[in-house]
Design a protein around this motif. Sequence first.
Motif, PDB file in Angstrom:
ATOM      1  N   ALA A  21       0.505   6.033  -3.386  1.00  0.00           N
ATOM      2  CA  ALA A  21       0.462   4.382  -3.817  1.00  0.00           C
ATOM      3  C   ALA A  21       0.601   3.921  -2.401  1.00  0.00           C
ATOM      4  CB  ALA A  21       2.036   4.514  -4.300  1.00  0.00           C
ATOM      5  N   MET A  22       1.314   4.471  -1.443  1.00  0.00           N
ATOM      6  CA  MET A  22       1.253   3.792  -0.089  1.00  0.00           C
ATOM      7  C   MET A  22      -0.321   3.707   0.539  1.00  0.00           C
ATOM      8  SD  MET A  22       4.329   3.176   0.923  1.00  0.00           S
ATOM      9  CE  MET A  22       3.902   2.709   2.442  1.00  0.00           C
ATOM     10  N   SER A  23      -1.034   4.831   0.326  1.00  0.00           N
ATOM     11  CA  SER A  23      -2.446   4.790   0.894  1.00  0.00           C
ATOM     12  C   SER A  23      -3.220   3.628   0.206  1.00  0.00           C
ATOM     13  CB  SER A  23      -3.178   6.046   0.611  1.00  0.00           C
ATOM     14  OG  SER A  23      -3.413   6.258  -0.729  1.00  0.00           O
ATOM     15  N   VAL A  24      -2.935   3.377  -1.232  1.00  0.00           N
ATOM     16  CA  VAL A  24      -3.599   2.391  -2.083  1.00  0.00           C
ATOM     17  C   VAL A  24      -3.249   1.007  -1.299  1.00  0.00           C
ATOM     18  CG1 VAL A  24      -3.842   1.384  -4.194  1.00  0.00           C
ATOM     19  CG2 VAL A  24      -4.138   3.814  -4.163  1.00  0.00           C
ATOM     20  N   LEU A  25      -1.831   0.932  -1.168  1.00  0.00           N
ATOM     21  CA  LEU A  25      -1.419  -0.420  -0.709  1.00  0.00           C
ATOM     22  C   LEU A  25      -2.026  -0.696   0.696  1.00  0.00           C
ATOM     23  CD1 LEU A  25       0.625  -2.800  -1.144  1.00  0.00           C
ATOM     24  CD2 LEU A  25       2.546  -1.249  -0.184  1.00  0.00           C
ATOM     25  N   CYS A  26      -1.953   0.330   1.685  1.00  0.00           N
ATOM     26  CA  CYS A  26      -2.363   0.139   3.089  1.00  0.00           C
ATOM     27  C   CYS A  26      -3.811  -0.265   3.142  1.00  0.00           C
ATOM     28  CB  CYS A  26      -2.102   1.174   3.733  1.00  0.00           C
ATOM     29  SG  CYS A  26      -0.271   1.770   4.060  1.00  0.00           S
ATOM     30  N   GLY A  27      -4.620   0.461   1.903  1.00  0.00           N
ATOM     31  CA  GLY A  27      -5.899   0.104   1.808  1.00  0.00           C
ATOM     32  C   GLY A  27      -6.317  -1.364   1.348  1.00  0.00           C
ATOM     33  N   CYS A  28      -5.547  -1.740   0.430  1.00  0.00           N
ATOM     34  CA  CYS A  28      -5.605  -2.930  -0.021  1.00  0.00           C
ATOM     35  C   CYS A  28      -5.226  -3.978   0.998  1.00  0.00           C
ATOM     36  CB  CYS A  28      -4.492  -3.368  -1.517  1.00  0.00           C
ATOM     37  SG  CYS A  28      -5.203  -2.411  -2.753  1.00  0.00           S
ATOM     38  N   GLN A  29      -4.359  -3.749   1.830  1.00  0.00           N
ATOM     39  CA  GLN A  29      -3.466  -4.625   2.779  1.00  0.00           C
ATOM     40  C   GLN A  29      -4.782  -4.676   3.903  1.00  0.00           C
ATOM     41  OE1 GLN A  29       0.097  -2.849   3.832  1.00  0.00           O
ATOM     42  NE2 GLN A  29       1.069  -4.496   2.744  1.00  0.00           N
ATOM     43  N   ALA A  30      -5.490  -3.428   4.283  1.00  0.00           N
ATOM     44  CA  ALA A  30      -6.497  -3.368   5.302  1.00  0.00           C
ATOM     45  C   ALA A  30      -7.690  -4.236   4.695  1.00  0.00           C
ATOM     46  CB  ALA A  30      -6.826  -1.996   5.461  1.00  0.00           C
ATOM     47  N   ARG A  31      -8.094  -4.205   3.437  1.00  0.00           N
ATOM     48  CA  ARG A  31      -8.939  -4.836   3.149  1.00  0.00           C
ATOM     49  C   ARG A  31      -8.869  -6.505   3.148  1.00  0.00           C
ATOM     50  NH1 ARG A  31      -9.515  -0.460  -0.566  1.00  0.00           N
ATOM     51  NH2 ARG A  31      -8.405  -1.482  -2.087  1.00  0.00           N
ATOM     52  N   GLY A  32      -7.585  -6.670   2.734  1.00  0.00           N
ATOM     53  CA  GLY A  32      -7.189  -8.473   2.756  1.00  0.00           C
ATOM     54  C   GLY A  32      -7.399  -8.664   4.285  1.00  0.00           C
ATOM     55  N   ILE A  33      -6.813  -7.758   5.197  1.00  0.00           N
ATOM     56  CA  ILE A  33      -6.827  -8.203   6.572  1.00  0.00           C
ATOM     57  C   ILE A  33      -8.475  -8.426   7.207  1.00  0.00           C
ATOM     58  CG2 ILE A  33      -6.652  -7.565   9.101  1.00  0.00           C
ATOM     59  CD1 ILE A  33      -3.840  -6.191   7.869  1.00  0.00           C
ATOM     60  N   GLU A  34      -9.252  -7.543   6.559  1.00  0.00           N
ATOM     61  CA  GLU A  34     -10.760  -7.715   6.990  1.00  0.00           C
ATOM     62  C   GLU A  34     -11.208  -8.879   6.384  1.00  0.00           C
ATOM     63  OE1 GLU A  34     -14.743  -5.063   6.470  1.00  0.00           O
ATOM     64  OE2 GLU A  34     -12.904  -4.340   5.809  1.00  0.00           O
ATOM     65  N   GLN A  35     -10.985  -9.079   5.159  1.00  0.00           N
ATOM     66  CA  GLN A  35     -11.602 -10.349   4.533  1.00  0.00           C
ATOM     67  C   GLN A  35     -11.088 -11.623   5.069  1.00  0.00           C
ATOM     68  OE1 GLN A  35     -10.862  -9.873   0.511  1.00  0.00           O
ATOM     69  NE2 GLN A  35     -12.106  -8.285   0.161  1.00  0.00           N
ATOM     70  N   ALA A  36      -9.627 -11.570   5.507  1.00  0.00           N
ATOM     71  CA  ALA A  36      -9.007 -12.743   6.005  1.00  0.00           C
ATOM     72  C   ALA A  36      -9.719 -12.975   7.441  1.00  0.00           C
ATOM     73  CB  ALA A  36      -7.617 -12.636   6.531  1.00  0.00           C
ATOM     74  N   SER A  37     -10.137 -11.910   8.275  1.00  0.00           N
ATOM     75  CA  SER A  37     -10.625 -12.216   9.326  1.00  0.00           C
ATOM     76  C   SER A  37     -12.044 -12.891   9.531  1.00  0.00           C
ATOM     77  CB  SER A  37     -10.932 -10.873  10.280  1.00  0.00           C
ATOM     78  OG  SER A  37     -11.607 -10.050   9.750  1.00  0.00           O
ATOM     79  N   THR A  38     -12.805 -12.304   8.424  1.00  0.00           N
ATOM     80  CA  THR A  38     -14.174 -13.231   8.360  1.00  0.00           C
ATOM     81  C   THR A  38     -14.179 -14.538   7.297  1.00  0.00           C
ATOM     82  OG1 THR A  38     -14.661 -11.902   6.224  1.00  0.00           O
ATOM     83  CG2 THR A  38     -15.251 -10.836   8.348  1.00  0.00           C
ATOM     84  N   GLY A  39     -12.948 -14.688   6.854  1.00  0.00           N
ATOM     85  CA  GLY A  39     -12.722 -15.710   6.133  1.00  0.00           C
ATOM     86  C   GLY A  39     -13.695 -15.648   4.813  1.00  0.00           C
ATOM     87  N   THR A  40     -14.045 -14.632   4.198  1.00  0.00           N
ATOM     88  CA  THR A  40     -15.047 -14.368   3.408  1.00  0.00           C
ATOM     89  C   THR A  40     -14.615 -13.138   2.306  1.00  0.00           C
ATOM     90  OG1 THR A  40     -16.785 -15.407   4.588  1.00  0.00           O
ATOM     91  CG2 THR A  40     -17.493 -14.176   2.503  1.00  0.00           C
ATOM     92  N   ASP A  41     -14.767 -13.290   0.962  1.00  0.00           N
ATOM     93  CA  ASP A  41     -14.603 -12.104   0.021  1.00  0.00           C
ATOM     94  C   ASP A  41     -16.008 -11.960  -0.123  1.00  0.00           C
ATOM     95  OD1 ASP A  41     -14.086 -10.325  -1.899  1.00  0.00           O
ATOM     96  OD2 ASP A  41     -12.750 -11.473  -3.018  1.00  0.00           O
ATOM     97  N   THR A  42     -16.481 -10.596   0.271  1.00  0.00           N
ATOM     98  CA  THR A  42     -17.685 -10.344   0.122  1.00  0.00           C
ATOM     99  C   THR A  42     -18.038  -9.581  -1.064  1.00  0.00           C
ATOM    100  OG1 THR A  42     -17.439  -8.187   0.800  1.00  0.00           O
ATOM    101  CG2 THR A  42     -17.868  -9.598   2.779  1.00  0.00           C
ATOM    102  N   GLN A  43     -17.265  -9.482  -1.955  1.00  0.00           N
ATOM    103  CA  GLN A  43     -17.602  -8.817  -3.278  1.00  0.00           C
ATOM    104  C   GLN A  43     -18.654  -9.939  -4.107  1.00  0.00           C
ATOM    105  OE1 GLN A  43     -13.802  -7.684  -5.480  1.00  0.00           O
ATOM    106  NE2 GLN A  43     -13.749  -5.930  -4.086  1.00  0.00           N
ATOM    107  N   GLY A  44     -19.354  -9.312  -4.698  1.00  0.00           N
ATOM    108  CA  GLY A  44     -20.383 -10.301  -5.578  1.00  0.00           C
ATOM    109  C   GLY A  44     -21.248 -11.070  -4.761  1.00  0.00           C
ATOM    110  N   LEU A  45     -21.396 -10.955  -3.486  1.00  0.00           N
ATOM    111  CA  LEU A  45     -22.249 -11.826  -2.751  1.00  0.00           C
ATOM    112  C   LEU A  45     -23.883 -10.940  -3.032  1.00  0.00           C
ATOM    113  CD1 LEU A  45     -20.716 -12.374   0.742  1.00  0.00           C
ATOM    114  CD2 LEU A  45     -20.752 -13.941  -1.409  1.00  0.00           C
ATOM    115  N   GLU A  46     -24.743 -12.053  -2.988  1.00  0.00           N
ATOM    116  CA  GLU A  46     -26.132 -11.567  -3.370  1.00  0.00           C
ATOM    117  C   GLU A  46     -26.644 -10.860  -1.913  1.00  0.00           C
ATOM    118  OE1 GLU A  46     -30.537 -13.397  -3.808  1.00  0.00           O
ATOM    119  OE2 GLU A  46     -28.917 -14.627  -4.170  1.00  0.00           O
TER     120      GLU A  46
END
Length: 282
Positions: A21-46
């Motif tokens: 559970a902690m690994s999943v939570l940390c992974g989600c947080q890390a992805r959130g930080i990465e997306q926040a740093s670029t300002g873009t959610d890359t899922q679904g982009l062409e």
Amino acid sequence: MREKKRYRHVCLGLFCVLAFAMSVLCGCQARGIEQASTGTDTQGLEKIVVGIDKFEPYSYLDINGNYTGVDIDLATLVFHELGYEPEFQIIPWKDKNALLADGTIDCIWSCYSMNGREDQYQWAGPYLYSRQVIAVRSDSDIQTFDDLAGKTVGVQITTRAAALFLHTMESPLPEVRQVNCFATTEDMFASIRKGYVDAISGHEALVNELIKNGEGTYRLLEESPHISKAGVAFEKGTHVELTQEINELIKKWSEDGTIGSIAASYGLDAEKVVVRGDTDEE
């Protein structure tokens, strides 16, 4: 004894569940930080496929095998802003036109010079100036192009710097006493370190390595013997609207310092390499 074993098994099971559970939570947080740093959610982009050459500091692989460089950062920023997810591919450079024509790649973005190729592609840019530079020892009396007359210069064979000093292309340089052509950058650097030549010349990305590692031993001449305009090349007649959108972002980010910050983070002189004003200028 059995109760103790069951207790250990239960504890171990609870620990594994908690760790997962902690690994999943940390992974989600890390992805959130990465997306926040670029300002873009890359899922679904062409997806858009970008052909590159390995040319540090513009487009290359870092020690972990990740794509990095001035062009990688800028292309990612631009395409995310326009709704695309770039997929970078190192390509055989001699095959770039064929790969572009058959759709294997969508564009070339790798410090690619527009000079002399203005009518060969659908261009976006220029976004950076790509400069040839000349380095001398810090205590050298060479200050200008004219001071090179009668001197010995080292270049890498088949490069633009070689063509400039050998005058096989238009050049503002004087006739020098001798042009020594070396097979590798390392050999060219060794020639000035050992005093075999009075100056060396090449692309600033390469020569800056000598300046940086020399710790004050070498300096660049203020003048550049050749400046190219780097652009993004699409197949001619295609992606007209997209190139216009890229040009709008280039102009905006040139003016607000975004491109300059990226260039400076890789050791380039932002004041000299960032294109100012209208990107359509000749």
